[in-house]
Design a protein around this motif. Structure first.
Motif, PDB file in Angstrom:
ATOM      1  N   GLY A   4       0.814  -1.207   0.000  1.00 26.08           N
ATOM      2  CA  GLY A   4       0.000   0.000   0.000  1.00 26.08           C
ATOM      3  C   GLY A   4       0.850   1.260   0.000  1.00 26.08           C
ATOM      4  N   PRO A   5       0.202   2.404  -0.210  1.00 32.07           N
ATOM      5  CA  PRO A   5       0.925   3.670  -0.375  1.00 32.07           C
ATOM      6  C   PRO A   5       1.049   4.523   0.876  1.00 32.07           C
ATOM      7  N   SER A   6       0.556   4.045   2.025  1.00 26.15           N
ATOM      8  CA  SER A   6       0.359   4.948   3.160  1.00 26.15           C
ATOM      9  C   SER A   6       1.618   5.293   3.948  1.00 26.15           C
ATOM     10  N   ALA A   7       2.753   4.657   3.644  1.00 29.06           N
ATOM     11  CA  ALA A   7       3.987   4.968   4.372  1.00 29.06           C
ATOM     12  C   ALA A   7       4.785   6.084   3.705  1.00 29.06           C
ATOM     13  N   GLY A   8       4.274   6.640   2.613  1.00 28.01           N
ATOM     14  CA  GLY A   8       5.032   7.616   1.839  1.00 28.01           C
ATOM     15  C   GLY A   8       5.549   8.787   2.652  1.00 28.01           C
ATOM     16  N   LEU A   9       4.685   9.400   3.460  1.00 31.84           N
ATOM     17  CA  LEU A   9       5.093  10.566   4.246  1.00 31.84           C
ATOM     18  C   LEU A   9       6.237  10.223   5.187  1.00 31.84           C
ATOM     19  N   MET A  10       6.131   9.108   5.909  1.00 31.84           N
ATOM     20  CA  MET A  10       7.135   8.779   6.913  1.00 31.84           C
ATOM     21  C   MET A  10       8.460   8.376   6.267  1.00 31.84           C
ATOM     22  N   PHE A  11       8.421   7.734   5.103  1.00 30.80           N
ATOM     23  CA  PHE A  11       9.654   7.449   4.369  1.00 30.80           C
ATOM     24  C   PHE A  11      10.330   8.761   3.953  1.00 30.80           C
ATOM     25  N   ALA A  12       9.541   9.698   3.447  1.00 34.86           N
ATOM     26  CA  ALA A  12      10.101  10.974   3.011  1.00 34.86           C
ATOM     27  C   ALA A  12      10.775  11.708   4.165  1.00 34.86           C
ATOM     28  N   LEU A  13      10.134  11.703   5.330  1.00 31.67           N
ATOM     29  CA  LEU A  13      10.713  12.382   6.489  1.00 31.67           C
ATOM     30  C   LEU A  13      11.978  11.670   6.967  1.00 31.67           C
ATOM     31  N   GLY A  14      11.970  10.345   6.919  1.00 32.28           N
ATOM     32  CA  GLY A  14      13.171   9.599   7.313  1.00 32.28           C
ATOM     33  C   GLY A  14      14.343   9.903   6.402  1.00 32.28           C
ATOM     34  N   ILE A  15      14.097   9.968   5.094  1.00 33.59           N
ATOM     35  CA  ILE A  15      15.153  10.305   4.137  1.00 33.59           C
ATOM     36  C   ILE A  15      15.673  11.717   4.395  1.00 33.59           C
ATOM     37  N   TYR A  16      14.762  12.649   4.577  1.00 36.68           N
ATOM     38  CA  TYR A  16      15.140  14.039   4.858  1.00 36.68           C
ATOM     39  C   TYR A  16      16.011  14.113   6.116  1.00 36.68           C
ATOM     40  N   ASP A  17      15.619  13.381   7.160  1.00 41.30           N
ATOM     41  CA  ASP A  17      16.357  13.402   8.427  1.00 41.30           C
ATOM     42  C   ASP A  17      17.778  12.888   8.251  1.00 41.30           C
ATOM     43  N   LYS A  18      17.929  11.799   7.518  1.00 37.48           N
ATOM     44  CA  LYS A  18      19.260  11.216   7.342  1.00 37.48           C
ATOM     45  C   LYS A  18      20.171  12.074   6.466  1.00 37.48           C
ATOM     46  N   LEU A  19      19.598  12.931   5.642  1.00 38.58           N
ATOM     47  CA  LEU A  19      20.404  13.769   4.759  1.00 38.58           C
ATOM     48  C   LEU A  19      20.682  15.156   5.330  1.00 38.58           C
ATOM     49  N   THR A  20      20.231  15.408   6.560  1.00 33.21           N
ATOM     50  CA  THR A  20      20.451  16.717   7.188  1.00 33.21           C
ATOM     51  C   THR A  20      21.067  16.542   8.572  1.00 33.21           C
ATOM     52  N   PRO A  21      21.918  17.472   8.992  1.00 33.56           N
ATOM     53  CA  PRO A  21      22.517  17.378  10.330  1.00 33.56           C
ATOM     54  C   PRO A  21      21.450  17.486  11.420  1.00 33.56           C
ATOM     55  N   GLY A  22      21.711  16.855  12.550  1.00 32.06           N
ATOM     56  CA  GLY A  22      20.799  16.939  13.679  1.00 32.06           C
ATOM     57  C   GLY A  22      19.665  15.940  13.580  1.00 32.06           C
ATOM     58  N   SER A  23      18.695  16.109  14.462  1.00 34.90           N
ATOM     59  CA  SER A  23      17.569  15.182  14.562  1.00 34.90           C
ATOM     60  C   SER A  23      16.259  15.922  14.325  1.00 34.90           C
ATOM     61  N   LEU A  24      15.438  15.429  13.414  1.00 28.12           N
ATOM     62  CA  LEU A  24      14.145  16.071  13.158  1.00 28.12           C
ATOM     63  C   LEU A  24      13.229  16.004  14.365  1.00 28.12           C
ATOM     64  N   THR A  25      13.322  14.918  15.136  1.00 24.07           N
ATOM     65  CA  THR A  25      12.382  14.708  16.243  1.00 24.07           C
ATOM     66  C   THR A  25      12.898  15.219  17.575  1.00 24.07           C
ATOM     67  N   GLY A  26      14.200  15.522  17.659  1.00 27.54           N
ATOM     68  CA  GLY A  26      14.771  15.890  18.955  1.00 27.54           C
ATOM     69  C   GLY A  26      14.725  14.742  19.942  1.00 27.54           C
ATOM     70  N   GLY A  27      14.707  13.509  19.415  1.00 32.64           N
ATOM     71  CA  GLY A  27      14.681  12.331  20.283  1.00 32.64           C
ATOM     72  C   GLY A  27      13.289  11.886  20.678  1.00 32.64           C
ATOM     73  N   ARG A  28      12.251  12.579  20.215  1.00 33.43           N
ATOM     74  CA  ARG A  28      10.881  12.211  20.576  1.00 33.43           C
ATOM     75  C   ARG A  28      10.383  11.059  19.703  1.00 33.43           C
ATOM     76  N   PHE A  29       9.321  10.414  20.164  1.00 33.19           N
ATOM     77  CA  PHE A  29       8.718   9.303  19.436  1.00 33.19           C
ATOM     78  C   PHE A  29       7.550   9.848  18.625  1.00 33.19           C
TER      79      PHE A  29
END
Length: 366
Positions: free
Chosen positions: A255-280
């Motif tokens: 299914g297609p529903s993981a698209g947003l979270m994959f995009a955010l994960g890719i963005y996070d790994k390609l940028t310094p720091g943490s997008l979530t600040g350690g939050r869940f």
């Protein structure tokens, strides 16, 4: 036999008969329940979910979890007892069988469709993440499928890049149908293409393909009821050439529903720091190449699964907000998002602790 005894015996036999009917007779329903959640920043089955090569990546922490829903198989038929139990259970949902498997769709067909949607969602997630970072991505209009027994069979192939139709440049998939239907059935239409193999070879070398050829096909008449459109028997889609390699390793998910979270994960790994600040943070939502977030099914099951795993915030497609907010799991904040930009803005507030102003989902009034 005394009347009272006879009545009790008859009632007991009737109860046994009803129980047997409930156990042995199928009902036309299926069950949804919370499925696994996977951290796109972490590992699954011993290997990283996101694998990036050819570009600098950065360490990160916290969770950006994609969420799933379990469903009963197309061939499985619930009995009445199971259906009643599901209706009474808080964390399960009973829906008509045809909702999940319309028009007699088999489990194999559904699995194949979900796999194709999952693959497309990965591609769109990559494009959306890289565009958000300002990294150029080459996009091409391609032959997505060729229908068996149509004029295009054997002339065009899945993966061929469509550069032009009758000499008019093609910029998006919809252009192909518009240009073909300018013809009357039985007339010739000429495609300028890059063969799939040449395109694949160029993509591996991170170069633009230069070899083109022209293919002329005689159109046929659409078999749609009441339609007399010219067709050749293909559907057009979009493919991309990325400047570096991004692989998503996650099996047994569709299914297609993981698209947003994959995009955010890719963005996070390609940028310094943490997008979530350690939050869940967990979430769901389809995503297109431009970062637009779309609605999904089973939102209430996904919020329950996310909270059970420890999520504090749930990124929710705007079109799913009212449904999700109707019965929000305790301790979970539903954050409304329309685009990847909205999600990135919300994550900035979450990691800085400024959560009071988050755009939260609200239940529908009335």
């Amino acid at each position: 036999m005394p009347r009272r005894t006879a009545t009790m015996l008859a009632s007991t036999l009737m109860l046994i008969a009803l129980l047997c009917a409930g156990v042995f007779f199928p009902v036309p329903y299926s069950e949804l329940s919370p499925g696994p959640t996977v951290n796109t920043l972490g590992e699954h089955d011993g290997e990283p979910v996101l694998q990036i090569a050819g570009h600098t990546t950065y360490p990160t922490d916290g969770h950006l979890n994609m969420t799933t829903v379990r469903v009963t198989g197309a061939e499985y038929r619930m009995n009445l007892v199971e259906a009643v139990y599901g209706w009474l259970a808080r964390d399960n949902k009973i829906v008509p069988h045809d909702t999940l498997y319309p028009d007699g769709k088999t489990e194999q067909q559904s699995t194949q469709e979900n796999a194709e949607e999952f693959s497309q969602s990965q591609e769109s997630a990559k494009v959306a993440a890289l565009k958000a970072l300002g990294i150029p991505v080459r996009s091409w209009v391609i032959v997505s499928t060729v229908v068996k027994g149509t004029p295009a069979q054997g002339r065009l192939h899945a993966g061929d890049v469509i550069k032009a139709v009758d000499g008019t440049a093609v910029k998006q998939p919809a252009d192909v149908a518009k240009l073909v239907t300018r013809h009357k059935p039985g007339q010739d239409v000429t495609f300028t293409i890059v063969p799939a193999k040449d395109q694949a070879d160029a993509a591996k070398a991170h170069k633009a393909a230069t070899v083109t050829k022209k293919v002329t096909i005689r159109t046929a008449q659409s078999d749609d009821a009441g339609a007399k459109r010219a067709v050749v028997g293909i559907s057009a889609g979009t493919d991309h050439t990325f400047p570096f390699t991004v692989d998503i390793k996650l099996a047994d998910v569709g299914g297609p529903s993981a698209g947003l979270m994959f995009a955010l994960g890719i963005y996070d790994k390609l940028t310094p720091g943490s997008l979530t600040g350690g939050r869940f943070v967990a979430g769901t939502g389809t995503i297109d190449d431009n970062g637009k977030v779309g609605p999904i099914g089973g939102i209430d099951m996904k919020t329950v699964g996310a909270r059970d795993k420890g999520a504090q915030f749930f990124l929710t497609p705007a079109d799913n907000c009212a449904e999700a907010a109707h019965d929000t799991p305790s301790g979970l904040t539903l954050v409304k998002v329309n685009t990847i930009g909205d999600a990135l803005g919300a994550l900035k507030d979450i990691r800085s602790g400024k959560t009071a102003g988050l755009p939260k989902c609200a239940a529908a009034k009335g």
